[in-house]
Write a protein that holds these residues in place. Structure first.
Motif, PDB file in Angstrom:
ATOM      1  N   ILE A 245       0.840  -1.198   0.000  1.00  0.00           N
ATOM      2  CA  ILE A 245       0.000   0.000   0.000  1.00  0.00           C
ATOM      3  C   ILE A 245       0.874   1.247   0.000  1.00  0.00           C
ATOM      4  CG2 ILE A 245      -1.594   1.353   1.424  1.00  0.00           C
ATOM      5  CD1 ILE A 245      -2.911  -1.353   2.181  1.00  0.00           C
ATOM      6  N   SER A 246       1.917   1.258   0.837  1.00  0.00           N
ATOM      7  CA  SER A 246       2.854   2.384   0.824  1.00  0.00           C
ATOM      8  C   SER A 246       3.525   2.518  -0.535  1.00  0.00           C
ATOM      9  CB  SER A 246       3.919   2.194   1.913  1.00  0.00           C
ATOM     10  OG  SER A 246       3.350   2.216   3.203  1.00  0.00           O
ATOM     11  N   ALA A 247       3.906   1.388  -1.115  1.00  0.00           N
ATOM     12  CA  ALA A 247       4.601   1.410  -2.398  1.00  0.00           C
ATOM     13  C   ALA A 247       3.742   1.993  -3.513  1.00  0.00           C
ATOM     14  CB  ALA A 247       5.053   0.001  -2.767  1.00  0.00           C
ATOM     15  N   TYR A 248       2.427   1.818  -3.435  1.00  0.00           N
ATOM     16  CA  TYR A 248       1.534   2.379  -4.454  1.00  0.00           C
ATOM     17  C   TYR A 248       1.766   3.876  -4.612  1.00  0.00           C
ATOM     18  CZ  TYR A 248      -2.763   4.141  -6.570  1.00  0.00           C
ATOM     19  OH  TYR A 248      -3.662   4.818  -7.380  1.00  0.00           O
ATOM     20  N   TYR A 249       1.939   4.575  -3.500  1.00  0.00           N
ATOM     21  CA  TYR A 249       2.100   6.025  -3.541  1.00  0.00           C
ATOM     22  C   TYR A 249       3.535   6.436  -3.863  1.00  0.00           C
ATOM     23  CZ  TYR A 249      -2.453   5.789  -1.322  1.00  0.00           C
ATOM     24  OH  TYR A 249      -3.778   5.516  -1.052  1.00  0.00           O
ATOM     25  N   LEU A 250       4.477   5.485  -3.824  1.00  0.00           N
ATOM     26  CA  LEU A 250       5.883   5.762  -4.106  1.00  0.00           C
ATOM     27  C   LEU A 250       6.327   5.159  -5.422  1.00  0.00           C
ATOM     28  CD1 LEU A 250       7.282   4.739  -0.588  1.00  0.00           C
ATOM     29  CD2 LEU A 250       6.622   7.041  -1.325  1.00  0.00           C
TER      30      LEU A 250
END
Length: 336
Positions: A245-250
């Motif tokens: 989920i964090s990676a989606y925004y990064l």
């Protein structure tokens, strides 16, 4: 006029009296009430006459049950007491409750409301540094370490989030004006591929509480210290989901995504997942957001639908073709 037909300013004006009503239930004297955020939920900054600050959250669009919110509050209280993590601490009403409700005549339903301790600092936002993202990785690892041994108290629960849409109902009906038959076929294909990877990932693996919404707008930085907030999407899943989920925004900043994973590994090993499972979980986030935004009553989100929906279709098509989810694919409709 319907609530969803009002402007952002008009919606907030209708919610402000509800916030004032809620605050009367706490042992505070309010000096000022200022809007912090009007999104899926609406949050106000509360300044008191004795110089304290709090954050008041009204669950305007969230579909969380009282049981889920009760577990969220209990986990926050436990994290504040049992770890070094900096999180908002839920406050009790005059009756001793961590959760209250206020009736919205515009929406025709009761809105859950909660008051939290204030977190100073700025949201990490789009300007987050690699150093800060490593701190996010460490905080994620600390959350997971605590979640392994914590369980919701009796009478509360966190929802299972082992499907594409986590605990949300399917809202992408075939009559949506911005989605064609071909779009629905593509969405169905994406759902099938992602769920297949979810099923493989969850097979025989222990599940635990997760934040489930760890992105740079739910993180604050103050004097070199990270704060984690907005546990409204927390649920029971596997640790790899928080990282994806964090990676989606990064996703379009490889250095920051790498820093996130490096920070996590400073405290504990990465959870098990394959590259296919990881990409599916990243793509799943787009499906979750698309599913949510098509039914929102938030005026700002409604305004971006004509661009957000087709751009999501373009990104999902690229994921199905390449096996990798990215935001910088050709053909996107640019902002106005």
């Amino acid at each position: 006029m319907r609530f969803e037909d009002r402007s952002v300013r008009g919606q907030v004006a209708r919610l402000r009296p509800l916030a004032v009503e809620v605050l009367r239930r706490y042992s505070i004297d309010v000096a000022a009430l200022r809007l912090l955020n009007h999104g899926f939920n609406t949050t106000f900054r509360v300044d008191t006459t004795d110089g304290r600050r709090f954050a008041l959250r009204l669950n305007v669009n969230s579909r969380r049950t009282d049981s889920f919110i009760g577990a969220e509050m209990a986990w926050l209280a436990a994290l504040a007491e049992e770890t070094d993590l900096w999180v908002p601490i839920p406050q009790r009403t005059l009756d001793g409750a961590l959760l209250t409700h206020v009736r919205s005549p515009d929406l025709g339903r009761d809105l859950p409301a909660a008051l939290f301790s204030w977190l100073p600092g700025r949201d990490l936002g789009d300007d987050a540094s690699d150093v800060q993202m490593r701190a996010v990785g460490r905080a994620t690892a600390a959350l997971h370490a605590h979640g392994e041994g914590w369980r919701p108290p009796p009478g509360t629960s966190l929802p299972p989030i082992d499907t594409v849409l986590m605990d949300l109902p399917y809202q992408l009906g075939h009559d949506h004006p911005l989605l064609s038959t071909a779009d629905h076929q593509l969405i169905d294909e994406a759902f099938e591929r992602v769920q297949r990877q979810y099923d493989a990932l969850f097979a025989g693996v222990d599940r635990q509480p997760l934040h489930a919404d760890l992105h740079v707008w739910n993180l604050k930085w103050h004097r070199g210290r990270l704060a984690v907030f907005d546990f409204d999407d927390s649920g029971i899943g596997v640790p790899a989901q928080d990282l994806a989920i964090s990676a989606y925004y990064l996703r379009d900043n490889a250095a920051q995504e790498a820093a996130l994973l490096e920070g996590y590994q400073e405290l504990r090993s990465l959870p098990p997942f394959t590259s296919e499972q990881y990409e599916a979980m990243v793509a799943s986030r787009n499906l979750v957001l698309l599913n949510d935004v098509v039914t929102t009553t938030n005026a700002e989100f409604l305004a971006i639908l004509p661009r957000y929906v087709p751009n999501s279709i373009i990104k999902l098509r690229a994921y199905l073709e390449t096996g990798v989810f990215r935001h910088d694919v050709p053909g996107l409709i640019p902002p106005p």
